[in-house]
Design a protein around this motif. Structure first.
Motif, PDB file in Angstrom:
ATOM      1  N   ASP A  87     -57.980  -7.325  95.330  1.00 50.90           N
ATOM      2  CA  ASP A  87     -58.798  -8.010  94.605  1.00 50.90           C
ATOM      3  C   ASP A  87     -59.380  -7.224  93.513  1.00 50.90           C
ATOM      4  OD1 ASP A  87     -58.401 -10.097  96.270  1.00 50.90           O
ATOM      5  OD2 ASP A  87     -60.190  -9.678  97.740  1.00 50.90           O
ATOM      6  N   LYS A  88     -59.022  -5.994  93.483  1.00 53.94           N
ATOM      7  CA  LYS A  88     -59.748  -5.046  92.599  1.00 53.94           C
ATOM      8  C   LYS A  88     -59.091  -5.382  91.017  1.00 53.94           C
ATOM      9  CE  LYS A  88     -62.273  -2.772  95.362  1.00 53.94           C
ATOM     10  NZ  LYS A  88     -63.672  -2.782  95.189  1.00 53.94           N
ATOM     11  N   PRO A  89     -59.641  -5.174  89.822  1.00 51.12           N
ATOM     12  CA  PRO A  89     -59.040  -5.614  88.599  1.00 51.12           C
ATOM     13  C   PRO A  89     -58.132  -4.361  88.306  1.00 51.12           C
ATOM     14  CG  PRO A  89     -61.486  -5.017  88.515  1.00 51.12           C
ATOM     15  CD  PRO A  89     -61.182  -5.048  90.091  1.00 51.12           C
ATOM     16  N   TRP A  90     -58.358  -3.089  88.714  1.00 45.69           N
ATOM     17  CA  TRP A  90     -57.168  -1.948  88.443  1.00 45.69           C
ATOM     18  C   TRP A  90     -55.943  -2.409  89.225  1.00 45.69           C
ATOM     19  CZ3 TRP A  90     -55.212   0.516  92.427  1.00 45.69           C
ATOM     20  CH2 TRP A  90     -56.081   0.449  93.762  1.00 45.69           C
ATOM     21  N   PHE A  91     -55.958  -3.159  90.353  1.00 46.19           N
ATOM     22  CA  PHE A  91     -54.811  -3.363  90.968  1.00 46.19           C
ATOM     23  C   PHE A  91     -53.991  -4.453  90.268  1.00 46.19           C
ATOM     24  CE2 PHE A  91     -52.002  -5.487  94.253  1.00 46.19           C
ATOM     25  CZ  PHE A  91     -51.336  -4.731  94.454  1.00 46.19           C
ATOM     26  N   LYS A  92     -54.692  -5.365  89.872  1.00 43.47           N
ATOM     27  CA  LYS A  92     -54.303  -6.440  88.914  1.00 43.47           C
ATOM     28  C   LYS A  92     -53.458  -6.017  87.840  1.00 43.47           C
ATOM     29  CE  LYS A  92     -57.051 -10.188  90.570  1.00 43.47           C
ATOM     30  NZ  LYS A  92     -57.941 -11.383  90.485  1.00 43.47           N
ATOM     31  N   PHE A  93     -54.138  -5.017  87.134  1.00 41.63           N
ATOM     32  CA  PHE A  93     -53.580  -4.475  85.864  1.00 41.63           C
ATOM     33  C   PHE A  93     -52.381  -3.551  86.190  1.00 41.63           C
ATOM     34  CE2 PHE A  93     -53.508  -0.801  82.701  1.00 41.63           C
ATOM     35  CZ  PHE A  93     -53.420  -1.575  81.420  1.00 41.63           C
ATOM     36  N   ILE A  94     -52.434  -2.892  87.263  1.00 42.34           N
ATOM     37  CA  ILE A  94     -51.309  -1.901  87.517  1.00 42.34           C
ATOM     38  C   ILE A  94     -49.990  -2.849  88.193  1.00 42.34           C
ATOM     39  CG2 ILE A  94     -50.342  -0.092  89.239  1.00 42.34           C
ATOM     40  CD1 ILE A  94     -53.034   1.142  88.798  1.00 42.34           C
ATOM     41  N   SER A  95     -50.389  -3.978  88.830  1.00 44.89           N
ATOM     42  CA  SER A  95     -49.272  -4.693  89.370  1.00 44.89           C
ATOM     43  C   SER A  95     -48.654  -5.675  88.355  1.00 44.89           C
ATOM     44  CB  SER A  95     -49.798  -5.386  90.559  1.00 44.89           C
ATOM     45  OG  SER A  95     -50.786  -6.343  90.224  1.00 44.89           O
ATOM     46  N   ASN A  96     -49.176  -5.723  86.966  1.00 49.02           N
ATOM     47  CA  ASN A  96     -48.618  -6.577  86.192  1.00 49.02           C
ATOM     48  C   ASN A  96     -47.174  -6.101  85.814  1.00 49.02           C
ATOM     49  OD1 ASN A  96     -47.955  -8.084  83.998  1.00 49.02           O
ATOM     50  ND2 ASN A  96     -50.163  -8.224  83.161  1.00 49.02           N
ATOM     51  N   LYS A  97     -46.206  -6.944  85.962  1.00 42.64           N
ATOM     52  CA  LYS A  97     -44.942  -6.480  85.502  1.00 42.64           C
ATOM     53  C   LYS A  97     -44.773  -6.042  83.666  1.00 42.64           C
ATOM     54  CE  LYS A  97     -43.043 -11.058  85.211  1.00 42.64           C
ATOM     55  NZ  LYS A  97     -42.247 -12.033  85.695  1.00 42.64           N
ATOM     56  N   TYR A  98     -45.526  -6.779  83.064  1.00 39.46           N
ATOM     57  CA  TYR A  98     -45.348  -6.626  81.674  1.00 39.46           C
ATOM     58  C   TYR A  98     -45.856  -5.188  81.149  1.00 39.46           C
ATOM     59  CZ  TYR A  98     -44.480 -11.580  81.220  1.00 39.46           C
ATOM     60  OH  TYR A  98     -43.948 -12.787  81.566  1.00 39.46           O
ATOM     61  N   ILE A  99     -46.692  -4.764  81.861  1.00 40.21           N
ATOM     62  CA  ILE A  99     -47.389  -3.444  81.863  1.00 40.21           C
ATOM     63  C   ILE A  99     -46.261  -2.518  82.086  1.00 40.21           C
ATOM     64  CG2 ILE A  99     -49.103  -1.709  82.625  1.00 40.21           C
ATOM     65  CD1 ILE A  99     -50.342  -3.939  80.991  1.00 40.21           C
ATOM     66  N   TRP A 100     -45.705  -2.493  83.339  1.00 44.57           N
ATOM     67  CA  TRP A 100     -44.611  -1.778  83.665  1.00 44.57           C
ATOM     68  C   TRP A 100     -43.405  -1.571  82.647  1.00 44.57           C
ATOM     69  CZ3 TRP A 100     -45.090   2.102  86.922  1.00 44.57           C
ATOM     70  CH2 TRP A 100     -45.925   1.966  87.974  1.00 44.57           C
ATOM     71  N   VAL A 101     -43.135  -2.745  82.272  1.00 45.36           N
ATOM     72  CA  VAL A 101     -42.050  -2.783  80.959  1.00 45.36           C
ATOM     73  C   VAL A 101     -42.695  -2.077  79.929  1.00 45.36           C
ATOM     74  CG1 VAL A 101     -40.743  -4.561  79.698  1.00 45.36           C
ATOM     75  CG2 VAL A 101     -41.004  -4.944  81.917  1.00 45.36           C
ATOM     76  N   LEU A 102     -43.912  -2.366  79.413  1.00 46.31           N
ATOM     77  CA  LEU A 102     -44.320  -1.531  78.522  1.00 46.31           C
ATOM     78  C   LEU A 102     -44.514  -0.101  78.596  1.00 46.31           C
ATOM     79  CD1 LEU A 102     -45.899  -2.073  75.726  1.00 46.31           C
ATOM     80  CD2 LEU A 102     -47.815  -1.986  76.698  1.00 46.31           C
ATOM     81  N   LEU A 103     -44.987   0.310  79.766  1.00 45.99           N
ATOM     82  CA  LEU A 103     -44.785   1.567  79.989  1.00 45.99           C
ATOM     83  C   LEU A 103     -43.256   2.504  79.975  1.00 45.99           C
ATOM     84  CD1 LEU A 103     -47.395   2.061  82.855  1.00 45.99           C
ATOM     85  CD2 LEU A 103     -47.641   2.899  80.438  1.00 45.99           C
ATOM     86  N   PHE A 104     -42.319   1.602  80.506  1.00 48.55           N
ATOM     87  CA  PHE A 104     -41.076   2.184  80.675  1.00 48.55           C
ATOM     88  C   PHE A 104     -40.544   2.261  79.386  1.00 48.55           C
ATOM     89  CE2 PHE A 104     -36.441   1.273  80.656  1.00 48.55           C
ATOM     90  CZ  PHE A 104     -36.230   2.113  81.364  1.00 48.55           C
ATOM     91  N   PHE A 105     -40.624   1.312  78.260  1.00 47.99           N
ATOM     92  CA  PHE A 105     -40.173   0.978  76.921  1.00 47.99           C
ATOM     93  C   PHE A 105     -40.849   2.228  76.099  1.00 47.99           C
ATOM     94  CE2 PHE A 105     -40.578  -0.393  72.579  1.00 47.99           C
ATOM     95  CZ  PHE A 105     -38.976  -0.682  72.329  1.00 47.99           C
ATOM     96  N   SER A 106     -42.036   2.318  76.385  1.00 47.52           N
ATOM     97  CA  SER A 106     -42.931   3.512  75.699  1.00 47.52           C
ATOM     98  C   SER A 106     -42.254   4.755  75.790  1.00 47.52           C
ATOM     99  CB  SER A 106     -44.247   3.418  75.706  1.00 47.52           C
ATOM    100  OG  SER A 106     -44.789   2.191  75.603  1.00 47.52           O
ATOM    101  N   THR A 107     -42.216   5.070  77.062  1.00 50.06           N
ATOM    102  CA  THR A 107     -41.803   6.403  77.813  1.00 50.06           C
ATOM    103  C   THR A 107     -40.399   6.577  77.121  1.00 50.06           C
ATOM    104  OG1 THR A 107     -43.110   6.052  79.405  1.00 50.06           O
ATOM    105  CG2 THR A 107     -41.162   7.925  79.868  1.00 50.06           C
ATOM    106  N   TRP A 108     -39.577   5.476  77.328  1.00 49.01           N
ATOM    107  CA  TRP A 108     -38.045   5.591  76.736  1.00 49.01           C
ATOM    108  C   TRP A 108     -37.896   5.943  75.242  1.00 49.01           C
ATOM    109  CZ3 TRP A 108     -33.589   5.815  79.381  1.00 49.01           C
ATOM    110  CH2 TRP A 108     -32.104   5.778  78.246  1.00 49.01           C
ATOM    111  N   MET A 109     -38.893   5.317  74.336  1.00 48.04           N
ATOM    112  CA  MET A 109     -38.936   5.377  73.063  1.00 48.04           C
ATOM    113  C   MET A 109     -39.356   6.724  72.610  1.00 48.04           C
ATOM    114  SD  MET A 109     -37.003   2.958  71.848  1.00 48.04           S
ATOM    115  CE  MET A 109     -37.391   3.202  70.086  1.00 48.04           C
TER     116      MET A 109
END
Length: 110
Positions: A7-29
């Protein structure tokens, strides 16, 4: 009443698949790609060095073109030959004066 971490907002933020894709893409680039940020920095430095070389050689070309233009005059040709090649007329003598600090002394003992 359960206080679940889901129920915490940070968990919702971290569990968002778009955030993970963005982090992966940024790290890769930034780190892993052939055109990564670090590779671009190296290439930019090389470009700056080449532009500096280009400017230097363009300035040298201008100086050489001016020298060629000057050497079309017979008086300038004579001056150049006298200064660079120590040429002289038959009725002249040339004296080269060397000062103490002008030449490098060779060590004969070696």
């Amino acid at each position: 009443m359960t206080n679940s971490y889901k129920d915490k907002p940070w968990f919702k933020f971290i569990s968002n698949k778009y955030i993970w894709v963005l982090l992966f893409f940024s790290t890769w680039m930034i780190f892993l790609d052939n055109y990564s940020y670090f590779d671009h920095r190296i290439l930019d430095k090389q470009i700056e060095e080449l532009e500096d070389n280009k400017k230097y050689y363009q300035d040298e070309i201008k100086k050489d073109q001016q020298s060629i233009k000057d050497l079309k005059n017979p008086e300038q040709i004579e001056k150049y030959a006298r200064e660079k090649y120590y040429m002289k007329k038959d009725s002249e003598d040339i004296y080269l004066i060397e000062f103490e600090g002008d030449t490098i002394e060779k060590d004969v003992s070696k």
